[in-house]
Design a protein around this motif. Structure first.
Motif, PDB file in Angstrom:
ATOM      1  N   GLY A  30     -24.538-116.019  50.671  1.00  0.00           N
ATOM      2  CA  GLY A  30     -24.132-114.701  51.175  1.00  0.00           C
ATOM      3  C   GLY A  30     -25.165-113.628  50.886  1.00  0.00           C
ATOM      4  O   GLY A  30     -25.451-112.777  51.724  1.00  0.00           O
ATOM      5  N   ARG A  31     -25.737-113.665  49.660  1.00  0.00           N
ATOM      6  CA  ARG A  31     -26.779-112.691  49.310  1.00  0.00           C
ATOM      7  C   ARG A  31     -28.018-112.870  50.187  1.00  0.00           C
ATOM      8  O   ARG A  31     -28.616-111.893  50.642  1.00  0.00           O
ATOM      9  N   GLY A  36     -31.389-110.827  54.524  1.00  0.00           N
ATOM     10  CA  GLY A  36     -32.033-111.060  55.817  1.00  0.00           C
ATOM     11  C   GLY A  36     -31.577-110.065  56.866  1.00  0.00           C
ATOM     12  O   GLY A  36     -32.385-109.533  57.625  1.00  0.00           O
ATOM     13  N   LEU A  37     -30.267-109.800  56.908  1.00  0.00           N
ATOM     14  CA  LEU A  37     -29.753-108.820  57.868  1.00  0.00           C
ATOM     15  C   LEU A  37     -30.262-107.416  57.561  1.00  0.00           C
ATOM     16  O   LEU A  37     -30.583-106.646  58.470  1.00  0.00           O
ATOM     17  N   PHE A  40     -33.815-107.197  58.715  1.00  0.00           N
ATOM     18  CA  PHE A  40     -33.837-107.126  60.180  1.00  0.00           C
ATOM     19  C   PHE A  40     -33.486-105.722  60.654  1.00  0.00           C
ATOM     20  O   PHE A  40     -34.132-105.180  61.558  1.00  0.00           O
ATOM     21  N   ARG A  41     -32.482-105.098  60.050  1.00  0.00           N
ATOM     22  CA  ARG A  41     -32.099-103.733  60.428  1.00  0.00           C
ATOM     23  C   ARG A  41     -33.229-102.745  60.159  1.00  0.00           C
ATOM     24  O   ARG A  41     -33.497-101.848  60.960  1.00  0.00           O
ATOM     25  N   ARG A  42     -33.873-102.884  58.990  1.00  0.00           N
ATOM     26  CA  ARG A  42     -34.986-101.979  58.670  1.00  0.00           C
ATOM     27  C   ARG A  42     -36.128-102.133  59.670  1.00  0.00           C
ATOM     28  O   ARG A  42     -36.717-101.151  60.120  1.00  0.00           O
ATOM     29  N   ALA A  43     -36.447-103.371  60.020  1.00  0.00           N
ATOM     30  CA  ALA A  43     -37.525-103.602  60.980  1.00  0.00           C
ATOM     31  C   ALA A  43     -37.149-103.048  62.354  1.00  0.00           C
ATOM     32  O   ALA A  43     -37.988-102.443  63.037  1.00  0.00           O
TER      33      ALA A  43
END
Length: 91
Positions: A30-31, A36-37, A40-43
């Motif tokens: 989960g961590r 990873g999510l 991805f959001r920051r990118a």
């Protein structure tokens, strides 16, 4: 939040994940998924900001009420002084 996935479907997915990965690996998994999510959001946000900046820079319309720069004026807007020897304006 999850679209068409309801409560019973989430419980089934959680039980299958628990059986496959075990109770000790599930929090770690989960961590990793959360990190990873987040990355991805920051990118995606960084890419969107960069694209918006570039598009706004390219779309700056030239105002038609602005007059073109006069070559006889200095950069600060004052008229250029004529040259004492030739009588012509210095550039």
């Amino acid at each position: 939040m999850f679209g068409s996935i309801g409560g019973p479907e989430l419980i089934v997915i959680f039980v299958v994940a628990l059986l496959i990965f075990g109770p000790r690996k599930l929090p770690e998994l989960g961590r990793m998924i959360g990190r990873g999510l987040g990355e991805f959001r920051r990118a995606a946000t960084d890419l969107r900001t960069t694209l918006d900046t570039e598009v706004s820079r390219m779309e700056k319309p030239k105002r038609s009420d602005e007059k073109p720069p006069d070559p006889t004026e200095e950069k600060d807007g004052t008229p250029a002084a004529p040259d004492a020897e030739t009588g012509k304006e210095s550039q």
